[in-house]
Structures are given as C-alpha cells and as structure tokens.
Design a protein around this motif. Structure first.
Motif, mmCIF file in Angstrom:
data_model
loop_
_atom_site.group_PDB
_atom_site.id
_atom_site.type_symbol
_atom_site.label_atom_id
_atom_site.label_comp_id
_atom_site.label_asym_id
_atom_site.label_seq_id
_atom_site.Cartn_x
_atom_site.Cartn_y
_atom_site.Cartn_z
ATOM 1 N N MET A 1 26.627 39.266 38.404
ATOM 2 C CA MET A 1 26.011 38.224 39.143
ATOM 3 C C MET A 1 26.343 38.424 40.578
ATOM 4 S SD MET A 1 24.185 36.551 36.709
ATOM 5 C CE MET A 1 23.577 35.311 37.879
ATOM 6 N N VAL A 2 27.877 38.235 40.846
ATOM 7 C CA VAL A 2 28.151 38.097 42.157
ATOM 8 C C VAL A 2 29.631 38.869 42.375
ATOM 9 C CG1 VAL A 2 29.310 35.795 42.172
ATOM 10 C CG2 VAL A 2 28.697 36.928 44.171
ATOM 11 N N GLY A 3 29.920 39.482 43.302
ATOM 12 C CA GLY A 3 31.090 40.231 43.451
ATOM 13 C C GLY A 3 31.426 40.279 44.794
ATOM 14 N N CYS A 4 32.822 39.690 45.426
ATOM 15 C CA CYS A 4 32.817 39.304 46.717
ATOM 16 C C CYS A 4 34.407 39.795 47.057
ATOM 17 C CB CYS A 4 32.787 38.102 47.190
ATOM 18 S SG CYS A 4 31.339 37.285 46.839
ATOM 19 N N ARG A 5 34.651 40.358 48.577
ATOM 20 C CA ARG A 5 36.000 40.824 48.622
ATOM 21 C C ARG A 5 36.231 40.433 50.211
ATOM 22 N NH1 ARG A 5 35.293 46.088 50.824
ATOM 23 N NH2 ARG A 5 33.223 46.729 50.233
ATOM 24 N N VAL A 21 40.305 20.764 49.903
ATOM 25 C CA VAL A 21 40.311 22.160 49.031
ATOM 26 C C VAL A 21 38.994 22.798 49.626
ATOM 27 C CG1 VAL A 21 40.159 23.301 46.894
ATOM 28 C CG2 VAL A 21 41.670 21.260 47.294
ATOM 29 N N TYR A 22 38.737 23.911 50.305
ATOM 30 C CA TYR A 22 37.836 24.467 51.032
ATOM 31 C C TYR A 22 37.580 25.687 50.039
ATOM 32 C CZ TYR A 22 38.243 21.762 54.985
ATOM 33 O OH TYR A 22 38.223 20.800 55.863
ATOM 34 N N ALA A 23 36.180 25.873 49.850
ATOM 35 C CA ALA A 23 35.505 27.059 49.202
ATOM 36 C C ALA A 23 35.968 28.277 50.309
ATOM 37 C CB ALA A 23 34.146 27.043 49.122
ATOM 38 N N LEU A 24 36.112 29.359 49.533
ATOM 39 C CA LEU A 24 36.229 30.721 50.309
ATOM 40 C C LEU A 24 34.853 31.491 50.802
ATOM 41 C CD1 LEU A 24 39.435 32.078 48.615
ATOM 42 C CD2 LEU A 24 39.389 30.892 50.828
ATOM 43 N N THR A 25 34.603 31.941 51.847
ATOM 44 C CA THR A 25 33.501 32.894 52.216
ATOM 45 C C THR A 25 34.015 34.061 52.729
ATOM 46 O OG1 THR A 25 33.533 32.549 54.404
ATOM 47 C CG2 THR A 25 32.227 31.179 52.897
ATOM 48 N N PHE A 26 33.406 35.146 52.454
ATOM 49 C CA PHE A 26 33.883 36.653 52.470
ATOM 50 C C PHE A 26 33.101 37.412 53.431
ATOM 51 C CE2 PHE A 26 34.582 34.820 48.246
ATOM 52 C CZ PHE A 26 35.687 35.100 48.061
ATOM 53 N N HIS A 27 34.015 38.493 53.829
ATOM 54 C CA HIS A 27 33.458 39.611 54.682
ATOM 55 C C HIS A 27 32.365 40.500 54.033
ATOM 56 C CE1 HIS A 27 35.826 39.290 58.277
ATOM 57 N NE2 HIS A 27 36.841 38.884 57.602
ATOM 58 N N ASN A 28 32.818 40.668 52.755
ATOM 59 C CA ASN A 28 31.824 41.574 52.058
ATOM 60 C C ASN A 28 31.159 40.663 50.765
ATOM 61 O OD1 ASN A 28 34.100 43.335 53.087
ATOM 62 N ND2 ASN A 28 32.449 44.396 53.295
ATOM 63 N N VAL A 29 30.108 40.647 50.550
ATOM 64 C CA VAL A 29 29.357 40.324 49.249
ATOM 65 C C VAL A 29 28.764 41.839 48.692
ATOM 66 C CG1 VAL A 29 27.822 38.905 48.321
ATOM 67 C CG2 VAL A 29 29.144 38.015 50.275
ATOM 68 N N ASP A 30 29.441 42.334 47.723
ATOM 69 C CA ASP A 30 28.838 43.506 47.362
ATOM 70 C C ASP A 30 27.908 43.364 46.430
ATOM 71 O OD1 ASP A 30 31.103 44.907 48.679
ATOM 72 O OD2 ASP A 30 32.488 44.295 47.294
ATOM 73 N N VAL A 31 27.902 42.538 45.681
ATOM 74 C CA VAL A 31 26.747 42.319 44.530
ATOM 75 C C VAL A 31 26.410 40.811 44.554
ATOM 76 C CG1 VAL A 31 26.277 42.187 42.288
ATOM 77 C CG2 VAL A 31 27.487 44.265 43.073
ATOM 78 N N GLY A 34 20.241 38.052 42.458
ATOM 79 C CA GLY A 34 19.245 36.855 42.560
ATOM 80 C C GLY A 34 19.896 36.010 43.661
ATOM 81 N N SER A 35 20.647 36.252 44.598
ATOM 82 C CA SER A 35 21.032 35.319 45.787
ATOM 83 C C SER A 35 21.605 34.105 45.375
ATOM 84 C CB SER A 35 19.925 35.581 46.692
ATOM 85 O OG SER A 35 19.739 36.763 47.225
ATOM 86 N N HIS A 36 22.468 33.856 44.256
ATOM 87 C CA HIS A 36 22.737 32.657 43.922
ATOM 88 C C HIS A 36 24.209 32.200 44.207
ATOM 89 C CE1 HIS A 36 19.667 32.328 41.295
ATOM 90 N NE2 HIS A 36 19.824 33.593 40.555
ATOM 91 N N PHE A 37 25.047 33.036 45.207
ATOM 92 C CA PHE A 37 26.019 32.776 45.853
ATOM 93 C C PHE A 37 25.659 32.641 47.397
ATOM 94 C CE2 PHE A 37 29.719 34.297 48.331
ATOM 95 C CZ PHE A 37 30.615 33.307 48.042
ATOM 96 N N ASN A 38 26.059 31.349 47.894
ATOM 97 C CA ASN A 38 25.892 31.000 49.325
ATOM 98 C C ASN A 38 26.997 31.465 50.209
ATOM 99 O OD1 ASN A 38 25.590 29.914 51.904
ATOM 100 N ND2 ASN A 38 24.142 28.458 50.949
#
Length: 142
Positions: A1-5, A21-31, A34-38
């Motif tokens: 579904m989603v893979g990030c690094r 507590v903060y959510a992390l965002t990523f330089h690379n969203v590899d997968v 359905g674009s369900h990860f913002n």
C-alpha cells in the motif's frame, strides 16, 4: 500500500503526551498505491476496512548523549488519536546510531488513520535525503 524512506520533516501534530507528537514525512515515497498516504501531513488514511500492518524504523545519531522516540498512532474515523506503540532509544555514546523499530497489526475501518511519529520534546530522527534507516511500510491483509 505505502512504502517510504528518509525522514524529511514534521507533518501534523497528531498526539500530545506532555510533548507534541508529530507525524513524519519523507524524502522518498517509493510506493503509494491509491495515494492514501499524504506526505504533507504524514497521515495514511485506510481506503477500505481490513487488517493493516505497519512497520517503522528510525535512527538517531547524536553528537552527545540524547534520546529519540518512535510512535505508532491510530485514529478511528471520527474519533481521537491514540497511541498504539511508543519505543525509545538513547544514543549513549557520541556519534553512534540509536536504532528504534516498531510494528503493529490492527483492524481498521475505511477512513481510519495510521501514523508514524516522534515526540518533539526529544531528538528527531536524522533529517536528510541520504540518512538510511528511517522507513515506514503499511500493508493491507485481506
């Protein structure tokens, strides 16, 4: 579904346990099927009801002794954010890596949210496009 690094920066403030507590965002969203990860907010929204597995890892490298954290946060659709997991590690020796990992299996409904996060009162994971070891994967089972 989603893979990030590779941790990029803070996303949304998703929980408070004395510190934000903060959510992390990523330089690379590899997968991101359905674009369900913002990647602006760091929030994954479950597209359908089912069993989801989240696996996370981060690394922290300090110039001196410091603590870092890794959280898995869950928010049922229409509900409040809640902590599923919080793991901690210290970089007890200067210039050594402190790896932290967490995983969780949860039954979700469509519209529920799952987040990888850290406690802002302590040290963030290493923030670069090349720092290895910061990753998140979320899978749907059945």
């Amino acid at each position: 579904m989603v893979g990030c690094r590779h941790f990029y920066q803070n996303g949304n403030n998703v929980y408070n346990d004395g510190n934000n507590v903060y959510a992390l965002t990523f330089h690379n969203v590899d997968v991101n099927i359905g674009s369900h990860f913002n990647n602006t907010t760091g929030i994954f929204t479950c597209p359908v009801a089912g069993n989801y597995f989240i696996s996370c890892q981060n690394n922290y490298r300090a110039q001196n002794s410091a603590w870092s954290s890794l959280y898995i946060i869950y928010k049922p659709n229409g509900g409040s954010y809640q902590k599923l997991s919080d793991n901690w590690a210290t970089s007890a020796i200067a210039n050594t890596w402190a790896p932290i990992s967490a995983s969780h299996f949860i039954n979700c409904n469509a519209g529920d949210e799952i987040v990888m996060a850290y406690n802002s009162g302590y040290s963030a994971p290493n923030n670069s496009s090349t720092s290895g070891g910061v990753q998140m994967s979320i899978f749907l089972f059945g």
